[in-house]
Design a protein around this motif. Structure first.
Motif, PDB file in Angstrom:
ATOM      1  N   ASN A 140      32.950  50.710  50.729  1.00 59.69           N
ATOM      2  CA  ASN A 140      34.291  50.165  50.478  1.00 59.69           C
ATOM      3  C   ASN A 140      34.458  49.723  49.024  1.00 59.69           C
ATOM      4  O   ASN A 140      35.089  48.707  48.739  1.00 59.69           O
ATOM      5  CB  ASN A 140      34.572  48.982  51.414  1.00 59.69           C
ATOM      6  CG  ASN A 140      33.631  47.807  51.158  1.00 59.69           C
ATOM      7  OD1 ASN A 140      32.472  48.003  50.829  1.00 59.69           O
ATOM      8  ND2 ASN A 140      34.135  46.594  51.322  1.00 59.69           N
ATOM      9  N   PHE A 141      33.909  50.493  48.101  1.00 56.98           N
ATOM     10  CA  PHE A 141      34.001  50.151  46.682  1.00 56.98           C
ATOM     11  C   PHE A 141      35.376  50.571  46.163  1.00 56.98           C
ATOM     12  O   PHE A 141      35.662  51.746  45.970  1.00 56.98           O
ATOM     13  CB  PHE A 141      32.903  50.852  45.902  1.00 56.98           C
ATOM     14  CG  PHE A 141      32.707  50.307  44.497  1.00 56.98           C
ATOM     15  CD1 PHE A 141      33.648  49.487  43.878  1.00 56.98           C
ATOM     16  CD2 PHE A 141      31.565  50.612  43.793  1.00 56.98           C
ATOM     17  CE1 PHE A 141      33.459  48.992  42.610  1.00 56.98           C
ATOM     18  CE2 PHE A 141      31.353  50.117  42.512  1.00 56.98           C
ATOM     19  CZ  PHE A 141      32.297  49.313  41.918  1.00 56.98           C
ATOM     20  N   THR A 142      36.239  49.589  45.971  1.00 56.50           N
ATOM     21  CA  THR A 142      37.553  49.849  45.397  1.00 56.50           C
ATOM     22  C   THR A 142      37.795  48.892  44.240  1.00 56.50           C
ATOM     23  O   THR A 142      37.191  47.827  44.152  1.00 56.50           O
ATOM     24  CB  THR A 142      38.681  49.657  46.436  1.00 56.50           C
ATOM     25  OG1 THR A 142      38.678  48.297  46.894  1.00 56.50           O
ATOM     26  CG2 THR A 142      38.521  50.603  47.616  1.00 56.50           C
ATOM     27  N   THR A 143      38.678  49.277  43.344  1.00 60.60           N
ATOM     28  CA  THR A 143      39.110  48.399  42.260  1.00 60.60           C
ATOM     29  C   THR A 143      40.619  48.519  42.137  1.00 60.60           C
ATOM     30  O   THR A 143      41.184  49.602  42.360  1.00 60.60           O
ATOM     31  CB  THR A 143      38.417  48.756  40.930  1.00 60.60           C
ATOM     32  OG1 THR A 143      38.791  47.819  39.917  1.00 60.60           O
ATOM     33  CG2 THR A 143      38.794  50.153  40.478  1.00 60.60           C
ATOM     34  N   THR A 144      41.268  47.427  41.818  1.00 61.65           N
ATOM     35  CA  THR A 144      42.722  47.389  41.721  1.00 61.65           C
ATOM     36  C   THR A 144      43.130  47.124  40.283  1.00 61.65           C
ATOM     37  O   THR A 144      42.604  46.205  39.644  1.00 61.65           O
ATOM     38  CB  THR A 144      43.304  46.294  42.631  1.00 61.65           C
ATOM     39  OG1 THR A 144      42.926  46.567  43.989  1.00 61.65           O
ATOM     40  CG2 THR A 144      44.816  46.249  42.527  1.00 61.65           C
ATOM     41  N   VAL A 145      44.044  47.941  39.767  1.00 60.89           N
ATOM     42  CA  VAL A 145      44.534  47.789  38.391  1.00 60.89           C
ATOM     43  C   VAL A 145      46.036  47.517  38.459  1.00 60.89           C
ATOM     44  O   VAL A 145      46.801  48.326  39.006  1.00 60.89           O
ATOM     45  CB  VAL A 145      44.256  49.050  37.546  1.00 60.89           C
ATOM     46  CG1 VAL A 145      44.634  48.796  36.083  1.00 60.89           C
ATOM     47  CG2 VAL A 145      42.790  49.447  37.643  1.00 60.89           C
ATOM     48  N   LEU A 146      46.449  46.386  37.920  1.00 64.70           N
ATOM     49  CA  LEU A 146      47.845  45.952  37.991  1.00 64.70           C
ATOM     50  C   LEU A 146      48.387  45.645  36.596  1.00 64.70           C
ATOM     51  O   LEU A 146      47.633  45.566  35.630  1.00 64.70           O
ATOM     52  CB  LEU A 146      47.958  44.697  38.865  1.00 64.70           C
ATOM     53  CG  LEU A 146      47.453  44.794  40.305  1.00 64.70           C
ATOM     54  CD1 LEU A 146      47.512  43.424  40.962  1.00 64.70           C
ATOM     55  CD2 LEU A 146      48.261  45.805  41.090  1.00 64.70           C
ATOM     56  N   GLY A 147      49.701  45.445  36.537  1.00 63.08           N
ATOM     57  CA  GLY A 147      50.325  45.047  35.279  1.00 63.08           C
ATOM     58  C   GLY A 147      50.861  46.224  34.492  1.00 63.08           C
ATOM     59  O   GLY A 147      51.340  47.215  35.060  1.00 63.08           O
ATOM     60  N   LEU A 174      46.787  52.064  29.699  1.00 58.99           N
ATOM     61  CA  LEU A 174      47.801  51.035  29.490  1.00 58.99           C
ATOM     62  C   LEU A 174      49.083  51.680  28.987  1.00 58.99           C
ATOM     63  O   LEU A 174      49.039  52.649  28.224  1.00 58.99           O
ATOM     64  CB  LEU A 174      47.318  50.010  28.464  1.00 58.99           C
ATOM     65  CG  LEU A 174      46.444  48.858  28.961  1.00 58.99           C
ATOM     66  CD1 LEU A 174      45.073  49.371  29.409  1.00 58.99           C
ATOM     67  CD2 LEU A 174      46.266  47.819  27.860  1.00 58.99           C
ATOM     68  N   SER A 175      50.191  51.150  29.409  1.00 59.16           N
ATOM     69  CA  SER A 175      51.460  51.606  28.855  1.00 59.16           C
ATOM     70  C   SER A 175      51.600  51.016  27.456  1.00 59.16           C
ATOM     71  O   SER A 175      50.841  50.125  27.064  1.00 59.16           O
ATOM     72  CB  SER A 175      52.632  51.158  29.737  1.00 59.16           C
ATOM     73  OG  SER A 175      52.830  49.762  29.630  1.00 59.16           O
ATOM     74  N   ASP A 217      37.119  44.148  42.465  1.00 54.53           N
ATOM     75  CA  ASP A 217      37.610  43.517  41.242  1.00 54.53           C
ATOM     76  C   ASP A 217      39.070  43.891  41.019  1.00 54.53           C
ATOM     77  O   ASP A 217      39.506  44.996  41.375  1.00 54.53           O
ATOM     78  CB  ASP A 217      36.801  43.972  40.022  1.00 54.53           C
ATOM     79  CG  ASP A 217      35.502  43.192  39.874  1.00 54.53           C
ATOM     80  OD1 ASP A 217      35.264  42.274  40.677  1.00 54.53           O
ATOM     81  OD2 ASP A 217      34.721  43.502  38.947  1.00 54.53           O
ATOM     82  N   VAL A 218      39.818  42.971  40.426  1.00 47.77           N
ATOM     83  CA  VAL A 218      41.218  43.223  40.071  1.00 47.77           C
ATOM     84  C   VAL A 218      41.343  43.156  38.557  1.00 47.77           C
ATOM     85  O   VAL A 218      40.931  42.171  37.933  1.00 47.77           O
ATOM     86  CB  VAL A 218      42.161  42.190  40.715  1.00 47.77           C
ATOM     87  CG1 VAL A 218      43.605  42.420  40.242  1.00 47.77           C
ATOM     88  CG2 VAL A 218      42.089  42.275  42.231  1.00 47.77           C
ATOM     89  N   VAL A 219      41.887  44.213  37.963  1.00 53.70           N
ATOM     90  CA  VAL A 219      42.123  44.259  36.520  1.00 53.70           C
ATOM     91  C   VAL A 219      43.621  44.088  36.298  1.00 53.70           C
ATOM     92  O   VAL A 219      44.430  44.861  36.828  1.00 53.70           O
ATOM     93  CB  VAL A 219      41.647  45.606  35.920  1.00 53.70           C
ATOM     94  CG1 VAL A 219      41.926  45.645  34.418  1.00 53.70           C
ATOM     95  CG2 VAL A 219      40.162  45.807  36.195  1.00 53.70           C
ATOM     96  N   TYR A 220      43.975  43.063  35.521  1.00 54.92           N
ATOM     97  CA  TYR A 220      45.386  42.798  35.262  1.00 54.92           C
ATOM     98  C   TYR A 220      45.670  42.908  33.767  1.00 54.92           C
ATOM     99  O   TYR A 220      45.032  42.239  32.952  1.00 54.92           O
ATOM    100  CB  TYR A 220      45.800  41.412  35.747  1.00 54.92           C
ATOM    101  CG  TYR A 220      47.213  41.042  35.339  1.00 54.92           C
ATOM    102  CD1 TYR A 220      48.312  41.689  35.920  1.00 54.92           C
ATOM    103  CD2 TYR A 220      47.452  40.093  34.351  1.00 54.92           C
ATOM    104  CE1 TYR A 220      49.602  41.387  35.533  1.00 54.92           C
ATOM    105  CE2 TYR A 220      48.748  39.773  33.962  1.00 54.92           C
ATOM    106  CZ  TYR A 220      49.816  40.419  34.555  1.00 54.92           C
ATOM    107  OH  TYR A 220      51.100  40.130  34.164  1.00 54.92           O
ATOM    108  N   VAL A 221      46.642  43.755  33.425  1.00 51.69           N
ATOM    109  CA  VAL A 221      47.031  43.961  32.030  1.00 51.69           C
ATOM    110  C   VAL A 221      48.325  43.211  31.773  1.00 51.69           C
ATOM    111  O   VAL A 221      49.367  43.505  32.365  1.00 51.69           O
ATOM    112  CB  VAL A 221      47.227  45.464  31.728  1.00 51.69           C
ATOM    113  CG1 VAL A 221      47.654  45.656  30.283  1.00 51.69           C
ATOM    114  CG2 VAL A 221      45.936  46.224  32.004  1.00 51.69           C
ATOM    115  N   PRO A 223      51.697  42.102  29.990  1.00 51.66           N
ATOM    116  CA  PRO A 223      52.694  42.780  29.155  1.00 51.66           C
ATOM    117  C   PRO A 223      52.797  42.111  27.788  1.00 51.66           C
ATOM    118  O   PRO A 223      52.611  40.895  27.669  1.00 51.66           O
ATOM    119  CB  PRO A 223      53.989  42.637  29.951  1.00 51.66           C
ATOM    120  CG  PRO A 223      53.785  41.422  30.788  1.00 51.66           C
ATOM    121  CD  PRO A 223      52.330  41.397  31.125  1.00 51.66           C
ATOM    122  N   ASN A 224      53.091  42.897  26.755  1.00 54.77           N
ATOM    123  CA  ASN A 224      53.307  42.339  25.425  1.00 54.77           C
ATOM    124  C   ASN A 224      54.741  41.831  25.303  1.00 54.77           C
ATOM    125  O   ASN A 224      55.507  41.855  26.269  1.00 54.77           O
ATOM    126  CB  ASN A 224      52.970  43.354  24.341  1.00 54.77           C
ATOM    127  CG  ASN A 224      53.739  44.656  24.509  1.00 54.77           C
ATOM    128  OD1 ASN A 224      54.820  44.673  25.099  1.00 54.77           O
ATOM    129  ND2 ASN A 224      53.195  45.747  24.003  1.00 54.77           N
TER     130      ASN A 224
END
Length: 257
Positions: A140-147, A174-175, A217-221, A223-224
């Protein structure tokens, strides 16, 4: 001439609305690893090894040169039909960090790496099997990328580890509205959450403790300023459209008159 004097301010107002929120960006805002040198060589000294956590789903298969001897140590769901082998049952790490392994019983694996679990099982199985081959895999190795990324979401990881750069790559990078210098990784281990920020414009990110991600893990970017402004403008988009429509309509009426 009088109508033109009125039209010009209207057009100027429309252009102002259309340009509102636009901003200039410099390379330091968007370029990764800015302080790296040409032909610079970095030795990866990160000794990261994934550790099992509570609620992990772990696949364990035991095999030996004598297939019949290893049968009691592998659980399968259903019976063999039409030559098809039944599905092997995986192990869920319970709230105490343990799995219930056949014959042996409860084994605590939370906090251990796959190699450490392999060594532990080999010791436990020494009274039953000779030279067992032990295959272990986190299921169940998942990672979530948000932002501010192009494809936010949760992604399944096939291997035993993934870097933060690879995870961002899965999310389409990244945008242009994402801050490269303030990316947050949220990590949970048995109910304890740790928040770590990294700067992707600095090569030191390669030695960060969160450079290699762990399961869930959750990766959150973040916004500028441009992204925040754009969000604000989106919330008022209806108002701007109405104003622009009124200005255009008024301009056309004035021109016709």
């Amino acid at each position: 001439m009088g109508n033109l004097n009125i039209v010009r301010p209207c057009i100027l107002g429309l252009v102002t609305i259309l340009l509102l929120g636009s901003s200039c960006a410099s390379p330091k805002d968007v370029v990764y690893f800015q302080n790296s040198n040409n032909f610079e060589t970095l030795v990866d000294e990160n000794t990261f090894s994934p550790k099992f956590k509570v609620d992990d789903l772990v696949g364990i298969h035991i095999s030996t040169l004598n297939p019949e001897a290893s049968v009691p140590f592998n659980l399968f769901r259903g019976a063999q039909e039409n030559g098809m082998r039944p599905e092997q049952v995986d192990y869920l790490v319970d709230k105490d960090g343990e799995i219930d392994f056949p014959v042996i019983g409860k084994i605590k694996i939370a906090g251990l790496s796959p190699e450490e679990v392999r060594v532990l099982l080999r010791e436990e199985l020494s009274d039953y099997l000779k030279d067992p081959i032990i295959n272990i895999r986190l299921k169940n190795f998942t990672t979530t990328v948000l932002g501010a990324v192009n494809r936010p979401g949760t992604y399944y990881v096939q291997g035993e580890r993934i870097t933060i750069l690879e995870a961002i790559g899965l999310a389409g990078d990244l945008s242009i509205k994402g801050r490269r210098d303030n990316v947050m990784v949220i990590r949970d281990f048995d109910g304890t959450k740790v928040y770590t920020k990294v700067d992707l414009t600095d090569k030191e990110v390669l030695s960060s403790p969160v450079y290699y991600l762990t399961q869930n893990d959750v990766v959150y970017v973040e916004p500028n300023k441009s992204g925040i402004t754009a969000s604000s403008l989106d919330n008022r988009a209806g108002l701007y459209v109405s104003i622009a429509s009124i200005l255009i309509t008024s301009t056309l009426i004035l021109i016709r008159n």
